[in-house]
Design a protein around this motif. Structure first.
Motif, short mmCIF file in Angstrom:
data_model
loop_
_atom_site.label_atom_id
_atom_site.label_comp_id
_atom_site.label_asym_id
_atom_site.label_seq_id
_atom_site.Cartn_x
_atom_site.Cartn_y
_atom_site.Cartn_z
N GLY A 1 0.81 -1.21 0.00
CA GLY A 1 0.00 0.00 0.00
C GLY A 1 0.84 1.25 0.00
N VAL A 2 0.20 2.37 -0.33
CA VAL A 2 0.87 3.67 -0.41
C VAL A 2 0.17 4.64 0.53
CG1 VAL A 2 1.50 5.61 -1.88
CG2 VAL A 2 1.54 3.28 -2.80
N LEU A 3 0.96 5.27 1.42
CA LEU A 3 0.44 6.26 2.35
C LEU A 3 0.89 7.64 1.90
CD1 LEU A 3 -0.98 6.95 5.07
CD2 LEU A 3 1.27 6.73 6.15
N SER A 4 -0.06 8.56 1.78
CA SER A 4 0.24 9.94 1.39
C SER A 4 -0.33 10.89 2.44
CB SER A 4 -0.35 10.26 0.02
OG SER A 4 0.12 9.36 -0.97
N LYS A 5 0.31 12.05 2.58
CA LYS A 5 -0.16 13.06 3.52
C LYS A 5 -0.32 14.40 2.82
CE LYS A 5 1.43 11.02 7.85
NZ LYS A 5 2.14 11.25 9.13
N LEU A 6 -1.25 15.17 3.34
CA LEU A 6 -1.56 16.47 2.75
C LEU A 6 -0.50 17.49 3.12
CD1 LEU A 6 -3.61 18.22 1.14
CD2 LEU A 6 -4.71 18.72 3.34
N ARG A 7 0.03 18.18 2.13
CA ARG A 7 0.97 19.28 2.36
C ARG A 7 0.20 20.57 2.14
NH1 ARG A 7 6.70 19.08 -0.56
NH2 ARG A 7 6.81 17.27 0.84
N PRO A 8 -0.16 21.27 3.24
CA PRO A 8 -1.01 22.46 3.12
C PRO A 8 -0.42 23.53 2.20
CG PRO A 8 -0.83 21.77 5.41
CD PRO A 8 0.17 20.96 4.64
N SER A 9 0.90 23.70 2.21
CA SER A 9 1.50 24.75 1.40
C SER A 9 1.28 24.52 -0.09
CB SER A 9 3.00 24.84 1.69
OG SER A 9 3.65 23.61 1.41
N MET A 10 1.16 23.24 -0.47
CA MET A 10 0.97 22.90 -1.88
C MET A 10 -0.47 22.52 -2.19
SD MET A 10 4.43 20.61 -2.40
CE MET A 10 4.06 20.28 -4.12
N ASN A 11 -1.25 22.31 -1.11
CA ASN A 11 -2.66 21.91 -1.25
C ASN A 11 -2.80 20.64 -2.08
OD1 ASN A 11 -5.40 22.14 -0.70
ND2 ASN A 11 -5.80 23.33 -2.57
N TYR B 1 -1.63 16.09 -1.97
CA TYR B 1 -1.10 14.98 -1.20
C TYR B 1 0.26 14.57 -1.74
CZ TYR B 1 -5.56 14.32 1.19
OH TYR B 1 -6.67 14.49 1.97
N VAL B 2 1.19 14.31 -0.80
CA VAL B 2 2.56 13.92 -1.14
C VAL B 2 2.81 12.52 -0.59
CG1 VAL B 2 5.01 14.47 -0.89
CG2 VAL B 2 3.33 16.31 -1.09
N LYS B 3 3.41 11.66 -1.40
CA LYS B 3 3.67 10.28 -0.99
C LYS B 3 4.66 10.26 0.18
CE LYS B 3 4.44 7.37 -4.28
NZ LYS B 3 5.15 6.61 -5.35
N VAL B 4 4.31 9.49 1.20
CA VAL B 4 5.16 9.36 2.39
C VAL B 4 5.80 7.98 2.45
CG1 VAL B 4 5.20 9.36 4.91
CG2 VAL B 4 3.83 11.06 3.69
N TYR B 5 5.01 6.94 2.24
CA TYR B 5 5.53 5.57 2.31
C TYR B 5 4.91 4.73 1.22
CZ TYR B 5 6.46 0.80 3.92
OH TYR B 5 6.85 -0.52 3.99
#
Length: 239
Positions: A75-85, A87-91
């Motif tokens: 699976g792929v976990l992504s988190k929201l980067r508010p500055s870019m509005n 989601y960026v891949k984390v794992y």
């Protein structure tokens, strides 16, 4: 004598309704009251199979395999980067019982990442870590620390090859001073060299060669001195 029929056992109505309400197979998006949502496969009212989970408050998205309501498989976990509005891949990798387990890549930033083995959410096993300052470590890990055999490349092209313990150089190892063409080989304790030899190697082509080459060792029995030093080193580890 008339035959007596046993009364038919019927499930309570509440159980029948509950079974019909159980989510099984592929379903459309299920929304929670806190804003979270899941789209994918179910089994016995639990997330099971392929699916996508969105956690609104945490600003995270997981796309991948599930087993009995926890992340399990690839699976792929992504988190929201508010500055870019966005989601960026984390794992990206394998999971087991809701934790990073097996082989996967974790992105700490745009320039720092770890690619290798995991055990219960920690770097353990063989892996390669690229740090933000440009250093690179490739080797063995244990519980998020360099532990075992590994190589550390520094930004100035110097490198260490050898043993590690709990994140520090410990045991036998070689430190290559590529900037001045010299090599230290010996034993280390808690990141400090304790007993070894220093020699020149290709020092004439180094970036900043020493003014004078290291004179040859004139001891009659160099190995006995190293063996004695190693014995002291091993004794200090047992104390």
């Amino acid at each position: 004598m008339p035959l007596m029929k046993k009364p038919r056992k019927t499930e309570p109505l509440i159980k029948v309704v509950d079974k019909k309400a159980q989510k099984n197979g592929l379903r459309h998006t299920i929304y929670s009251t806190n804003g979270d949502q899941y789209t994918g496969e179910w089994r016995d009212n639990m997330r099971h199979g392929d699916g996508t989970q969105v956690w609104k408050r945490a600003g995270a998205v997981y796309e991948g395999e599930w087993k009995q309501n926890v992340r399990d498989g690839y699976g792929v976990l992504s988190k929201l980067r508010p500055s870019m509005n966005e989601y960026v891949k984390v794992y990206s990798g394998t999971w087991r019982n809701g934790k990073k387990e097996g082989f996967g890549t974790y992105f700490y930033s745009s320039s720092a990442r770890y690619e290798g083995e995991w055990v219960e959410n920690k770097r353990s096993g063989w892996g390669r870590m690229n740090y933000e300052n440009g250093e690179v470590y490739e080797g063995e890990w244990l519980k998020d620390k360099r532990h075992g055999q590994g190589v550390l490349w520094l930004v100035n092209e110097n490198r260490y090859e050898g043993s590690w313990k709990e994140g520090k150089k410990h045991g036998h190892g070689c430190f290559f001073y590529a900037n001045r063409g010299q090599l230290y080989e010996g034993f280390w304790v808690d990141d400090v060299p304790r007993c070894g030899t220093v020699c020149d190697y290709d020092w004439k082509h180094a970036h900043t060669p020493p003014l004078y080459p290291i004179p040859p060792v004139m001891l009659q029995d160099v190995q006995s001195v190293l063996v004695e030093g190693r014995g002291r080193f091993c004794a200090s580890r047992e104390d």
